[in-house]
Design a protein around this motif. Structure first.
Motif, PDB file in Angstrom:
ATOM      1  N   LEU A 113       0.660  -1.264  -0.166  1.00  0.00           N
ATOM      2  CA  LEU A 113      -0.044  -0.791  -0.022  1.00  0.00           C
ATOM      3  C   LEU A 113       0.515   1.227   0.269  1.00  0.00           C
ATOM      4  CD1 LEU A 113      -3.346   1.325   0.107  1.00  0.00           C
ATOM      5  CD2 LEU A 113      -3.147   1.450   2.983  1.00  0.00           C
ATOM      6  N   LEU A 114       1.794   0.988   0.490  1.00  0.00           N
ATOM      7  CA  LEU A 114       2.849   2.555   0.997  1.00  0.00           C
ATOM      8  C   LEU A 114       3.214   2.513  -0.293  1.00  0.00           C
ATOM      9  CD1 LEU A 114       4.602   2.279   4.758  1.00  0.00           C
ATOM     10  CD2 LEU A 114       2.650   3.444   3.713  1.00  0.00           C
ATOM     11  N   ALA A 115       3.736   1.596  -0.859  1.00  0.00           N
ATOM     12  CA  ALA A 115       5.030   1.429  -2.642  1.00  0.00           C
ATOM     13  C   ALA A 115       3.499   2.384  -3.632  1.00  0.00           C
ATOM     14  CB  ALA A 115       5.730   0.388  -2.687  1.00  0.00           C
ATOM     15  N   ALA A 116       2.586   1.458  -3.225  1.00  0.00           N
ATOM     16  CA  ALA A 116       1.825   1.480  -3.915  1.00  0.00           C
ATOM     17  C   ALA A 116       1.227   3.395  -3.995  1.00  0.00           C
ATOM     18  CB  ALA A 116      -0.126   0.845  -4.422  1.00  0.00           C
ATOM     19  N   ALA A 118       2.781   5.705  -3.479  1.00  0.00           N
ATOM     20  CA  ALA A 118       4.082   7.016  -3.562  1.00  0.00           C
ATOM     21  C   ALA A 118       4.318   7.154  -5.059  1.00  0.00           C
ATOM     22  CB  ALA A 118       5.276   6.204  -3.206  1.00  0.00           C
ATOM     23  N   ILE A 119       3.622   5.320  -5.579  1.00  0.00           N
ATOM     24  CA  ILE A 119       4.292   5.357  -7.413  1.00  0.00           C
ATOM     25  C   ILE A 119       3.113   6.642  -7.871  1.00  0.00           C
ATOM     26  CG2 ILE A 119       3.827   3.892  -9.138  1.00  0.00           C
ATOM     27  CD1 ILE A 119       5.494   1.744  -7.741  1.00  0.00           C
ATOM     28  N   SER A 120       1.717   6.148  -7.023  1.00  0.00           N
ATOM     29  CA  SER A 120       0.952   6.560  -7.860  1.00  0.00           C
ATOM     30  C   SER A 120       0.434   8.065  -7.887  1.00  0.00           C
ATOM     31  CB  SER A 120      -1.062   5.761  -7.266  1.00  0.00           C
ATOM     32  OG  SER A 120      -0.828   4.718  -7.625  1.00  0.00           O
ATOM     33  N   ARG A 121       1.278   9.147  -6.340  1.00  0.00           N
ATOM     34  CA  ARG A 121       0.555  10.193  -6.567  1.00  0.00           C
ATOM     35  C   ARG A 121       2.058  11.109  -6.150  1.00  0.00           C
ATOM     36  NH1 ARG A 121      -3.250   9.764  -6.719  1.00  0.00           N
ATOM     37  NH2 ARG A 121      -5.344   9.303  -4.918  1.00  0.00           N
ATOM     38  N   PHE A 122       3.439  10.611  -6.831  1.00  0.00           N
ATOM     39  CA  PHE A 122       4.318  11.540  -6.851  1.00  0.00           C
ATOM     40  C   PHE A 122       5.102  10.961  -7.975  1.00  0.00           C
ATOM     41  CE2 PHE A 122       3.913  10.223  -2.110  1.00  0.00           C
ATOM     42  CZ  PHE A 122       4.345  11.799  -1.602  1.00  0.00           C
ATOM     43  N   VAL A 185      -4.730   3.530  -6.477  1.00  0.00           N
ATOM     44  CA  VAL A 185      -4.818   4.293  -5.675  1.00  0.00           C
ATOM     45  C   VAL A 185      -5.182   5.045  -6.545  1.00  0.00           C
ATOM     46  CG1 VAL A 185      -2.746   5.383  -4.575  1.00  0.00           C
ATOM     47  CG2 VAL A 185      -3.342   3.186  -3.164  1.00  0.00           C
ATOM     48  N   ALA A 186      -5.018   4.938  -7.598  1.00  0.00           N
ATOM     49  CA  ALA A 186      -4.979   6.628  -9.049  1.00  0.00           C
ATOM     50  C   ALA A 186      -6.385   6.471  -9.038  1.00  0.00           C
ATOM     51  CB  ALA A 186      -3.760   5.752 -10.310  1.00  0.00           C
ATOM     52  N   ALA A 187      -7.254   5.638  -8.677  1.00  0.00           N
ATOM     53  CA  ALA A 187      -8.907   5.601  -8.969  1.00  0.00           C
ATOM     54  C   ALA A 187      -9.430   6.872  -7.935  1.00  0.00           C
ATOM     55  CB  ALA A 187      -9.478   4.817  -9.368  1.00  0.00           C
TER      56      ALA A 187
END
Length: 300
Positions: A113-116, A118-122, A185-187
């Protein structure tokens, strides 16, 4: 006497509507039949496992096809419960499997969850390369990583420890978890987080009370995958554990395969016991899992 009136012939649109209705009924019947066949194909191995665990040795080793046990016995279940395996109670192996599976789910879910997020928001350098690397890692067979992972576990002092198995299983399931949660997360609209920041919420509060509830279905779906993978893992549990008291359930079942023959009754009884926790875990989270998979498919 009045002549009987003959019904008016059906017009073209009514006949066409009936043909379409008949086609829909036939299509629905075909889909239902296919669904029943798929269900029977999926359930038959489970039924055969349970029925074999309840058969006597005479019925198991006979050349006749016996789909339904003519004589039910619980001797195989009672034997593995009372005698144990390799000098340990069967519950020791069940406990070890539960520790490894639940540890993998908890640690893997947090990291994924933390990695996803970071990838989606940054946006950072190497983000695309990291996503491609996740796909490449999933393509590599676990057996190809056996020697390097074994050496690293030995170097870290985690050999013959359940923590070592948890770390290995987290590494094996983490790429899938990150890739799947990234979509969820991206959604989530970023405006929701920005609105929470305007209201004075901290980043942690926003993450916990805004983002986490919305991605919970995807988190449950990835947890199911991690749990089943860790629960059924055999190779690493066999290689990284030298003490029989640290074996997991899949390793314990290997002791029923011997040079003088195979104890199929005990294997099926142990496999049935091993399947029960997975079924219970699935039933507890099935609604969340289905909604998570459907949401991931729609939002992808």
């Amino acid at each position: 006497m009045t002549a009987l009136k003959t019904p008016a012939p059906l017009d073209g649109r009514t006949a066409q509507a009936r043909r379409l209705k008949r086609r829909k009924q036939l299509g629905r019947a075909g889909l239902n039949t296919a669904g029943v066949l798929v269900f029977l194909f999926a359930v038959f191995p489970v039924y055969w496992m349970v029925s074999t665990a309840l058969k006597t040795n005479d019925q198991i080793f006979t050349t006749d096809f016996i789909p339904i046990p003519t004589e039910i016995t619980f001797d195989h279940v009672e034997r593995i419960l009372t005698e144990g395996v390799a000098g340990n109670s069967i519950w020791v192996y069940m406990r070890n499997s539960a520790i490894v599976a639940l540890g993998t789910v908890l640690i893997g879910a947090v990291l994924a969850l933390l990695a996803a997020t970071a990838i989606s928001r940054f946006r950072f350098r190497g983000r695309t390369s990291f996503l491609v690397l996740l796909l490449i890692v999933q393509m590599i067979p676990a057996e190809a990583l056996l020697i390097p992972l074994f050496l690293n576990v030995k170097r870290l002092g985690l050999y013959d420890q359940l923590l070592g198995l948890i770390v290995i299983n987290v590494g094996l399931t983490l790429p899938f978890g990150i890739w799947m949660l990234r979509t969820f997360v991206a959604a989530v609209p970023k405006s929701l987080e920005e609105a929470a920041w305007i209201d004075g919420a901290s980043r942690f509060t926003t993450f916990w009370k805004v983002l986490f509830p919305l991605v919970a279905p995807g988190l449950v779906a990835t947890s199911i995958f991690s749990f089943i993978t860790a629960w059924n893992e055999l190779i690493f549990a066999l290689i990284l554990m030298s003490d029989s008291s640290g074996y997991t359930m899949p390793v314990a079942l290997q002791f029923f395969f011997g040079q003088r023959g195979t104890d199929w009754g005990a294997i099926m009884a142990g496999s049935t016991m091993m399947t029960i926790p997975v079924v219970v875990f699935f039933l507890l989270v099935q609604r969340r899992m289905v909604s998570g998979l459907v949401a991931g498919a729609v939002k992808g």
